[in-house]
Design a protein around this motif. Structure first.
Motif, short mmCIF file in Angstrom:
data_model
loop_
_atom_site.label_atom_id
_atom_site.label_comp_id
_atom_site.label_asym_id
_atom_site.label_seq_id
_atom_site.Cartn_x
_atom_site.Cartn_y
_atom_site.Cartn_z
N GLU A 257 -43.63 -54.77 -11.93
CA GLU A 257 -43.52 -55.97 -12.18
C GLU A 257 -42.27 -55.87 -12.95
OE1 GLU A 257 -47.08 -57.03 -14.17
OE2 GLU A 257 -48.51 -57.05 -12.23
N ASN A 258 -41.56 -57.08 -13.14
CA ASN A 258 -40.67 -57.61 -14.25
C ASN A 258 -39.24 -56.59 -14.03
OD1 ASN A 258 -43.68 -58.50 -15.78
ND2 ASN A 258 -42.14 -60.09 -14.94
N ILE A 259 -38.90 -56.26 -13.14
CA ILE A 259 -37.83 -55.30 -12.83
C ILE A 259 -36.73 -55.72 -13.70
CG2 ILE A 259 -36.12 -54.20 -11.27
CD1 ILE A 259 -39.31 -53.60 -10.55
N PHE A 260 -36.34 -54.65 -14.61
CA PHE A 260 -35.33 -55.00 -15.53
C PHE A 260 -35.55 -56.35 -16.61
CE2 PHE A 260 -32.93 -52.46 -12.05
CZ PHE A 260 -32.80 -51.36 -12.69
N GLY A 261 -36.75 -56.31 -16.85
CA GLY A 261 -37.15 -57.48 -17.50
C GLY A 261 -36.97 -58.99 -16.89
N SER A 262 -36.69 -58.98 -15.63
CA SER A 262 -36.49 -60.10 -14.84
C SER A 262 -38.08 -60.68 -14.49
CB SER A 262 -35.74 -59.85 -13.78
OG SER A 262 -36.14 -59.13 -12.70
N ALA A 263 -37.99 -61.93 -14.04
CA ALA A 263 -39.22 -62.12 -13.12
C ALA A 263 -39.65 -61.77 -11.94
CB ALA A 263 -39.08 -63.71 -13.22
N ILE A 264 -38.65 -60.79 -11.42
CA ILE A 264 -38.93 -60.23 -9.97
C ILE A 264 -39.79 -59.41 -9.98
CG2 ILE A 264 -37.74 -59.30 -8.16
CD1 ILE A 264 -35.30 -60.81 -8.94
N THR A 265 -40.78 -59.04 -8.98
CA THR A 265 -41.72 -58.20 -8.95
C THR A 265 -41.67 -57.36 -7.78
OG1 THR A 265 -43.41 -59.03 -10.38
CG2 THR A 265 -44.23 -57.58 -8.98
N ILE A 266 -41.43 -56.23 -7.53
CA ILE A 266 -41.58 -55.40 -6.39
C ILE A 266 -43.08 -55.07 -5.87
CG2 ILE A 266 -40.74 -53.46 -5.03
CD1 ILE A 266 -38.15 -53.50 -6.74
N GLU A 267 -43.21 -55.40 -4.61
CA GLU A 267 -44.71 -55.20 -4.00
C GLU A 267 -44.50 -54.52 -2.79
OE1 GLU A 267 -48.43 -57.74 -3.06
OE2 GLU A 267 -48.10 -57.82 -5.12
N SER A 268 -45.13 -53.56 -2.37
CA SER A 268 -45.25 -53.02 -1.03
C SER A 268 -46.65 -52.42 -0.78
CB SER A 268 -44.22 -51.82 -0.98
OG SER A 268 -43.94 -51.30 0.35
N THR A 269 -46.97 -52.92 0.54
CA THR A 269 -48.17 -52.31 1.17
C THR A 269 -47.73 -51.35 2.25
OG1 THR A 269 -48.12 -54.22 2.51
CG2 THR A 269 -49.56 -54.12 0.32
N PRO A 270 -47.48 -50.00 1.87
CA PRO A 270 -46.74 -49.03 2.79
C PRO A 270 -47.84 -48.74 4.08
CG PRO A 270 -47.39 -47.95 0.95
CD PRO A 270 -47.32 -49.49 0.48
N LEU A 271 -48.96 -48.58 3.84
CA LEU A 271 -49.98 -48.41 5.11
C LEU A 271 -50.14 -49.77 5.80
CD1 LEU A 271 -52.66 -46.44 3.00
CD2 LEU A 271 -50.69 -45.81 4.21
N GLY B 98 -44.52 -49.36 10.23
CA GLY B 98 -44.09 -48.15 10.37
C GLY B 98 -45.29 -47.01 10.12
N PHE B 99 -46.13 -47.16 9.55
CA PHE B 99 -47.16 -46.39 9.36
C PHE B 99 -48.00 -46.15 10.45
CE2 PHE B 99 -51.70 -45.63 8.12
CZ PHE B 99 -51.59 -44.58 7.52
N ILE B 100 -48.45 -47.12 11.32
CA ILE B 100 -49.03 -47.30 12.59
C ILE B 100 -48.37 -46.45 13.34
CG2 ILE B 100 -49.74 -48.57 14.59
CD1 ILE B 100 -50.66 -50.50 12.38
N LEU B 101 -47.19 -46.68 13.44
CA LEU B 101 -46.13 -45.82 14.48
C LEU B 101 -46.01 -44.41 14.17
CD1 LEU B 101 -43.27 -48.53 14.64
CD2 LEU B 101 -44.55 -47.66 16.46
N LEU B 102 -46.04 -43.91 12.79
CA LEU B 102 -46.29 -42.55 12.41
C LEU B 102 -47.39 -42.01 12.77
CD1 LEU B 102 -44.33 -40.56 10.66
CD2 LEU B 102 -45.66 -41.44 8.56
N VAL B 103 -48.58 -42.63 12.44
CA VAL B 103 -50.09 -42.23 12.82
C VAL B 103 -49.99 -41.87 14.11
CG1 VAL B 103 -52.12 -42.88 12.96
CG2 VAL B 103 -51.17 -43.30 10.91
N VAL B 104 -49.48 -43.00 15.03
CA VAL B 104 -49.74 -42.60 16.62
C VAL B 104 -48.76 -41.50 17.08
CG1 VAL B 104 -49.06 -43.90 18.99
CG2 VAL B 104 -50.29 -45.23 16.90
#
Length: 592
Positions: free
Chosen positions: A355-369, A373-379
């Motif tokens: 949250e709040n990258i470098f004090g900005s209002a921007i939040t990075i959020e990722s759901t890698p699974l 790409g995760f499904i392709l990797l598993v297969v």
């Protein structure tokens, strides 16, 4: 600062990309760092965007680029796994058994199978999967990427189980009292209103999509055929139109009867069920088979570094066994995207958030699974076990895939951050709107009541810079709605044109082009590909604008009728001229 000057400054980042990438033909890994620096400079000096906001947006771009690279890596790894196992040889032969004609193959693989993958996954996954698959069955890498990106059009509005409509449009319109009032006047909730818009989008995309398969094959024969001939592509117009109808009719019906979740998936599946048996029986297939020249005579610019030549010393494999990994990918993508099932929720529960990258209002959020790409990797791992591969062979697949991804990384690591700085320029000390909104508002002021003809261009602009129809709809849906009310035209149709234009812009957005090129082992030719893809993009936008104008203002002596008439007239002329040339050629031996 005047509105005109502000608009000129806002368009400079886009012009920079076009100048270096398309006109000067720089590779993306050189052009995009320049475009990033230019965008940062304008954001800081002209818009007064704080340094921490620029840094936060850049880091958000880096995170998104890593997600794209993960998807591409998974697609390449799965293909290399199939190569090392010998399955790719059976897949190649399977397409030859349907039809040896490359024009028929590209329609089936790109337009229909690609539409299904888009509906199940989105995220540019179809091009990442299909481009290397086409290379594997004998297409030149540049032709494979070009045709794989053309599919990133009509089905895109319903990618990832309807995300561009259900998330993009609904988020873009949500919270607006004006939208709630219009929806209530129609006896609808916001969700029902958005679903109605989704139905209109399918009608636009379905009509325009009727001719996209013919565009695909004609560009393939013209740019990559041994005779560089348009007429060889136009010769398949009956089959191409048949494939277009086989997709578009169920696509539009599903969108209007069932909602935005399944049009692309059902359109692709039903189209495959109709078109593949027809192709096997030779229905509407030209008697003269078309193929590429021997690869030894190809222009070196057409070929990439992806080596998918199947292993010759491996035992033959049953078609179902060879196709099983892709079948499993398709099933898993559907199962994890259906909200009525818990699988997607389980995968989305693993969240990486800063949250709040470098004090900005921007939040990075990722759901890698949850990423494809995760499904392709598993297969890929399951395929290693399923095919009982040797460890050394599987390690070769990983090594080759890694080398391909490393070549694509520099371009994406600057392209996506540049986009995020451009979009997130609304946080500033000057009080200006964000750069894309400034451009859109200037365009709306100039167009007035003719806005329906221009509305798709705004959607395409959003998708071009953001690399996403969903984000384009988030940025511009409310703007399109407000503009429609201001000039006295139907808001729902205008928002639908926004989404249709966003689908067109996906064909040429830089990070889709870079990702698909990387998947096919073709790095450094992105500008040349964008120049080619501008042809179907312009067609799409003219046709969408014309249809929208007619939907709102009706038939008569107006711009919309002229735009649609231009498209239909050129289509009929091209088909007639192509048929006449072919007849003349067929008569030459008889008169000799």
């Amino acid at each position: 600062m005047s509105t005109g000057l502000l608009s000129l400054l806002a368009i400079v980042p886009i012009l920079t990309v076009l100048f270096f990438l398309v006109l000067l033909r720089w590779p993306a890994k050189k052009a995009m760092p320049v475009a990033f620096l230019v965008t940062v400079g304008i954001a800081y000096f002209a818009w007064g965007v704080p340094v921490n906001q620029i840094a936060g947006a850049s880091m958000e771009g880096v995170a998104t680029a890593l997600e794209v690279l993960f998807i591409v890596f998974g697609a390449i790894l799965l293909l290399n796994t199939l190569k090392e196992s010998g399955a790719i040889h059976t897949i190649r032969q399977g397409f030859m058994d349907i039809s040896p004609d490359r024009r028929i193959q590209v329609i089936i693989i790109c337009w229909l199978f690609g539409a299904f993958i888009e509906g199940a996954s989105g995220w540019g996954t179809p091009a990442a999967i299909i481009a290397p698959l086409l290379v594997a069955i004998g297409f030149p890498a540049m032709g494979a990427v070009m045709t794989a990106l053309i599919i990133q059009s009509a089905p895109v509005s319903y990618g990832a189980v309807g995300t561009p409509i259900l998330i993009g449009v609904e988020s873009g319109l949500g919270g607006s009292a004006a939208v709630e009032q219009v929806a209530a006047s129609l006896g609808m909730t916001i969700d029902q209103y958005v679903r109605m818009i989704g139905g209109e989008v399918a009608i636009f995309n379905g009509i325009i999509g009727l001719l996209m398969p013919l565009f695909m094959v004609t560009m393939l024969t013209f740019f990559f055929g041994p005779n560089r001939s348009m007429k060889e592509g136009l010769a398949v117009w009956k089959f191409a139109l048949f494939a277009g109808v086989s997709f578009a009719v169920p696509f539009a019906l599903v969108a209007n009867l069932l909602g935005p979740e399944f049009p692309a998936m059902f359109g692709g599946l039903i189209g495959l069920a109709i078109v593949v048996p027809a192709a096997k029986k030779g229905f509407l297939v030209p008697k003269k088979t078309w193929d590429f020249a021997p690869s030894s005579s190809w222009d070196p610019a057409w070929t990439g570094t992806l080596n998918v030549e199947p292993k010759r010393n491996l035992a033959p494999m049953a078609p179902l066994k060879a196709w099983m990994p892709y079948i499993v990918v398709a099933v898993l993508l559907v199962l994890t995207r259906l909200q009525t099932l818990p699988f997607g929720t389980w995968l989305e529960s693993v969240v990486i958030e800063v949250e709040n990258i470098f004090g900005s209002a921007i939040t990075i959020e990722s759901t890698p699974l949850f990423l494809p790409g995760f499904i392709l990797l598993v297969v890929s791992v399951l395929s290693f076990l399923f095919y009982k591969m040797a460890g050394e062979a599987y390690m070769n697949a990983w090594k080759e895939s890694g080398r391909t991804i490393l070549a694509a990384s520099p371009a994406l690591m600057f392209a996506v951050p540049m986009v995020q700085v451009f979009i997130n320029s609304d946080i500033n000390s000057t009080g200006f709107e964000s750069m894309p909104l400034v451009l859109a508002e200037t365009a709306s002021s100039a167009a007035g009541e003719h806005w329906p003809a221009v509305a798709p261009v705004i959607g395409a602009l959003g998708a071009f810079v953001a690399g996403s129809n969903t984000i384009s709809n988030m940025m511009f849906s409310l703007f399109q709605f407000g503009t429609a009310q201001n000039v006295g035209i139907t808001p729902s149709t205008t928002v639908a044109l926004q989404a249709a234009g966003g689908a067109a812009g996906n064909m040429i957005c830089v990070h889709n082009v870079v990702a698909a090129s990387a998947a096919a082992g073709l790095v450094g030719r992105e500008g040349e590909l964008i120049r080619k893809l501008l042809i179907p993009t312009v067609y799409y936008l003219i046709f969408a604008g014309g249809l929208g104008y007619i939907f709102i203002h009706g038939f008569g002596m107006n711009i919309g009728v002229a735009m649609v008439g231009l498209i239909v007239g050129l289509y009929l002329f091209a088909v007639y001229h192509g048929q006449q040339q072919l007849k003349a050629e067929q008569q030459l031996p008889r008169s000799a």
